[in-house]
Design an enzyme around this catalytic site. Structure first.
Site, short mmCIF file in Angstrom:
data_model
loop_
_atom_site.label_atom_id
_atom_site.label_comp_id
_atom_site.label_asym_id
_atom_site.label_seq_id
_atom_site.Cartn_x
_atom_site.Cartn_y
_atom_site.Cartn_z
N ARG A 119 0.80 -1.22 0.00
CA ARG A 119 0.00 0.00 0.00
C ARG A 119 0.84 1.27 0.00
NH1 ARG A 119 -4.65 0.45 4.40
NH2 ARG A 119 -5.17 -1.52 3.35
N HIS B 211 -8.31 -3.86 -7.95
CA HIS B 211 -8.06 -3.14 -6.68
C HIS B 211 -9.37 -3.01 -5.90
CE1 HIS B 211 -5.22 -0.76 -4.33
NE2 HIS B 211 -6.14 0.17 -4.16
N TYR C 71 -17.42 13.44 -14.73
CA TYR C 71 -17.25 14.60 -15.61
C TYR C 71 -15.90 14.62 -16.33
CZ TYR C 71 -21.14 16.40 -12.83
OH TYR C 71 -22.36 16.56 -12.20
#
Length: 769
Positions: A44, A90, A134
């Site tokens: 991580r 993931h 967007y």
């Protein structure tokens, strides 16, 4: 005999899979926390030194590559990319994945962006990106270079979290992403923080290590000058500090904003001073330190102005368009630009520190803090491994193709027999394999040949292909077997990559300048104050104020006071001056001229600003000067000379300077002019003595020496003067005339004498003024 069931121990119920395990709590907790910590560190938070990526970034690029989002292709919605990543590779929150993707697209966060974003991906002001529904994205050329060779057997693949797909363990590309783009992360018990660097400089250092693996750090630092931040700025650390950081893998870099009005012929203007009409000027900031949000920086400066913590700065404006431009307006044109810059560096994030912590995962997935030399060495070792694996993969592909080409050529040499076998045999494949010693793949390929492939031209092309593949295979085998050839090939590949990211390219040009800062200097407090002339007015009742400008002394009688009050002291000063206020109890107090109320009203009581004893009266108010001296005398006839710098008080309670005898008071506080060489003292008994100033001690505190002896009464006044010019005093009445006595021989005696009556016409109040 029948058994008695009551005598048997109760049977235990069978354990179900859901039952817990009986284990000590501390060991269970430590084991599980260790698993969590290792997972955080290796999967991580820490980047892999081989590709400089964390798992989430690696999976993002892999998913986008699978979606064919190459730079030459069109953009696709970020929502689709995020969906593919969290669905296939993931299994975490969409916000975390999208935030990671946004950072890869921000040209002010990454020195070499890996994602080409279209839409609002945030800005340097600190504004967030638009929602992923967007925005659109695709890969950049840098990302393609980083993933180059994924289909060539260069790295291992591992199953995804659900076993339905595969993902690469690392990216094999030659682009030095770890140092070029940097990384940051916090794990359990450790963290990493790596600044971005210039890719061409990193490649040059790597080429040096290939030539000389034992090269010193100093040799590497001739190429890697220091970090190269995407937002530019100036690194002001010394070369020694930078070298120590790269040697140990820990340290930090001081980064300052760039004051400049713009580039001229590709070179930054260095002062940042922009002239304005009327002789005024303003400072222009063109670059800010890495990681500093411009919006918050401007708010920070504006708050300093509002809180009056930076009184020499009047305004801050954001005039940024495509290029960053922050305008700082000084209080007046008399402000020192260097002091303003230095103050901003100290009080705002126009100077920040980027901590270096080269903590990365090595080839064995082990976290380790490395120096620059070790990091580049291990990265080059990885690239050699990638090169060898690519070569072996290519050799295997060539062998496969040569097998088929060999079969085709056998078919051409025995074409009539091959056709006969195919026409006459029910199972032609085994017959062909037995007769011509073909492999299964060769026989199958011959049977699948099209008739148009049997032309003579095709046979010639096959022979040329066989010769070319054989030659290529021989070169690859030599490469695999020779470390020297591997280093030569790696140098050639790195040289080609440097041409793409060289300093003469738009993306590769260095943005951050290195310039060692001058030693830090103490900024005097008066530098923070706008220098203006004022006339300080102190009344007999202790009300003080400052009127703008230097009012002529003949107009001091026009000052207004409260009923029953009148002028006690007035002095010309600057707003940057400190005022010395002496009380009759021997204590001195200091008041800043800039802190005084304006001259429109009656002012404020001085005792609200300093803690003067109610029983003490004010005997003097004098603007302090660094080299100035004071003549101090008490009513007991004792006195000494004090440096003004020694009597300046730092607190409201003041400083005790003159030690007084019982019932004595401080009565004389006069500045001594630079040329004065004598002292005149007059007592209440109206006797005058004159003696050289050299007989007066210079002290910071004390009672002093005896100036004049008295049988009764005490000291009335004392003054310093130039003996050759004579002693002057103001005549009585309203004429304002002065008289000067040049012949002072009769009164010139040794210090502590009783003296004699003053010259005719000396004032009856026994005062020199």
């Amino acid at each position: 005999m029948a058994s008695n069931s009551d005598d048997l121990p109760p049977s235990e119920p069978p354990k179900s899979p859901g039952d817990g395990i009986d284990t000590p709590f501390d060991s269970a907790l430590s084991e599980r926390y260790l698993v969590y910590a290792l997972s955080t560190i290796t999967a991580r938070s820490l980047p892999d030194l081989r590709d400089g990526l964390k798992p989430v970034h690696r999976r993002l690029l892999w998913a986008m590559r699978a979606m064919r989002l190459d730079p030459s292709q069109g953009y696709k919605k970020s929502a689709r990319v995020v969906g593919d990543v969290i669905g296939k590779f993931h299994p975490h929150g969409d916000t975390a994945v999208y935030d990671a993707m946004v950072r890869l697209a921000q040209d002010f966060s990454l020195r070499y962006p890996l994602v080409d974003g279209q839409g609002n991906f945030g800005n340097i002001d600190g504004d967030n990106a638009a929602a992923y529904r967007y925005t659109e994205a695709r890969l950049t050329r840098v990302a393609i270079d980083l993933m180059q060779g994924l289909d060539e057997g260069t790295v291992d693949f591992k199953p995804t979290y659900n076993g339905e797909d595969e993902e690469p363990e690392i990216m094999p590309g030659l682009f030095p992403n770890l140092l070029a783009n940097g990384a940051s992360g916090i794990a359990v018990g450790m963290a990493t923080n790596i600044p971005p660097h210039n890719a061409a400089e990193v490649i040059d250092a790597a080429l040096l290590l290939i030539e000389n693996p034992k090269a010193e750090l100093s040799d590497l630092l001739e190429h890697v000058k220091g970090p190269d931040f995407p937002t530019g700025g100036i690194i002001v650390d010394s070369p020694e500090t930078i070298a120590h950081a790269y040697e140990t893998g820990r340290g930090g870099f001081r980064v300052r904003a760039r004051f400049s009005t713009g580039k001229q012929d590709g070179v930054w203007e260095e002062t940042g001073i922009e002239k304005q009409p009327g002789g005024t000027w303003q400072l222009v900031v063109s670059e800010i330190p890495y990681g500093v949000a411009k919006g918050k920086l401007i708010e920070q400066i504006a708050q300093l102005i509002a809180d009056k913590k930076l009184p020499i700065l009047e305004d801050v404006r954001d005039e940024s368009a495509e290029d960053l431009r922050i305008v700082l307006v000084p209080k007046s044109r008399n402000v020192d630009p260097d002091i303003l810059k230095e103050s901003l560096y100290r009080l705002t994030e126009l100077e920040s520190r980027f901590a270096l912590n080269l903590n990365v995962l090595d080839a064995t997935r082990t976290p380790k803090v490395m120096g620059l030399h070790q990091l580049l060495t291990e990265w080059l070792e990885h690239q050699i491994v990638v090169l060898v694996r690519r070569s072996k993969h290519r050799i295997a592909k060539i062998d496969d193709r040569l097998e088929l080409v060999g079969g085709y050529l056998i078919a051409f040499l025995n074409l009539d027999r091959i056709i006969e076998i195919i026409r006459t045999e029910d199972e032609p494949k085994p017959v062909m394999m037995a007769e011509f010693l073909l492999t299964d793949r060769q026989a199958e390929a011959i049977l699948n040949m099209r008739l148009r492939s049997l032309r003579k031209l095709e046979e010639m092309e096959l022979k040329r292909e066989q010769d070319a593949l054989t030659a290529e295979r021989e070169e690859l085998v030599k490469l695999v077997e020779s470390p020297a050839r591997q280093r030569t090939r790696l140098k050639r590949d790195l040289g080609a990559l440097r041409a793409v990211y060289g300093p003469d390219t738009a993306l590769g040009a260095r943005r951050t300048t290195l310039a060692e800062a001058a030693p830090a200097r103490d900024i005097p407090l008066d530098a923070m104050i706008e220098k203006e002339p004022v006339t300080v007015i102190l009344s007999k009742r202790g009300w003080i104020r400052a009127q703008r400008g230097h009012v002529a002394s003949d107009q001091w009688g026009e000052f207004k006071f409260k009923e029953g009050d009148e002028l006690a002291f007035a002095a010309h000063a600057q707003t940057t001056d400190k005022l010395l206020v002496a009380a009759s109890d021997g204590r001195f107090y200091t008041v800043g001229a800039d802190k005084l109320p304006g001259g429109r009203g009656f002012g404020e009581p001085l005792r609200l600003m300093v803690d003067i004893d109610p029983e003490a009266r004010i005997v003097a108010m004098i603007p302090a000067s660094a080299e100035g001296r004071l003549l101090l005398a008490s009513t007991s006839g004792h006195g000494f000379i004090a440096q003004m710098a020694d009597v300046v008080a730092e607190t409201r309670k003041g400083r005790n300077v003159v030690n007084l005898k019982p019932k004595a008071q401080l009565s004389v506080v006069r500045p001594i002019a630079s040329g004065d060489d004598s002292i005149a003292v007059v007592g209440e008994n109206r006797k005058l003595v004159v003696f050289p100033i050299t007989e007066m001690p210079v002290m910071a505190r004390g009672q002093g020496v005896t100036l004049q002896k008295y049988r009764d009464g005490g000291l009335s006044d004392a003054i310093s003067f130039v003996f050759a010019e004579g002693l002057s005093w103001t005549m009585g009445g309203d004429t304002g005339r002065t008289r000067t006595e040049s012949d002072l021989g009769p009164w010139r005696v040794a210090r502590s004498a009783s003296g004699r009556m003053p010259p005719t016409g000396f004032p009856r109040n026994n005062r020199f003024d």
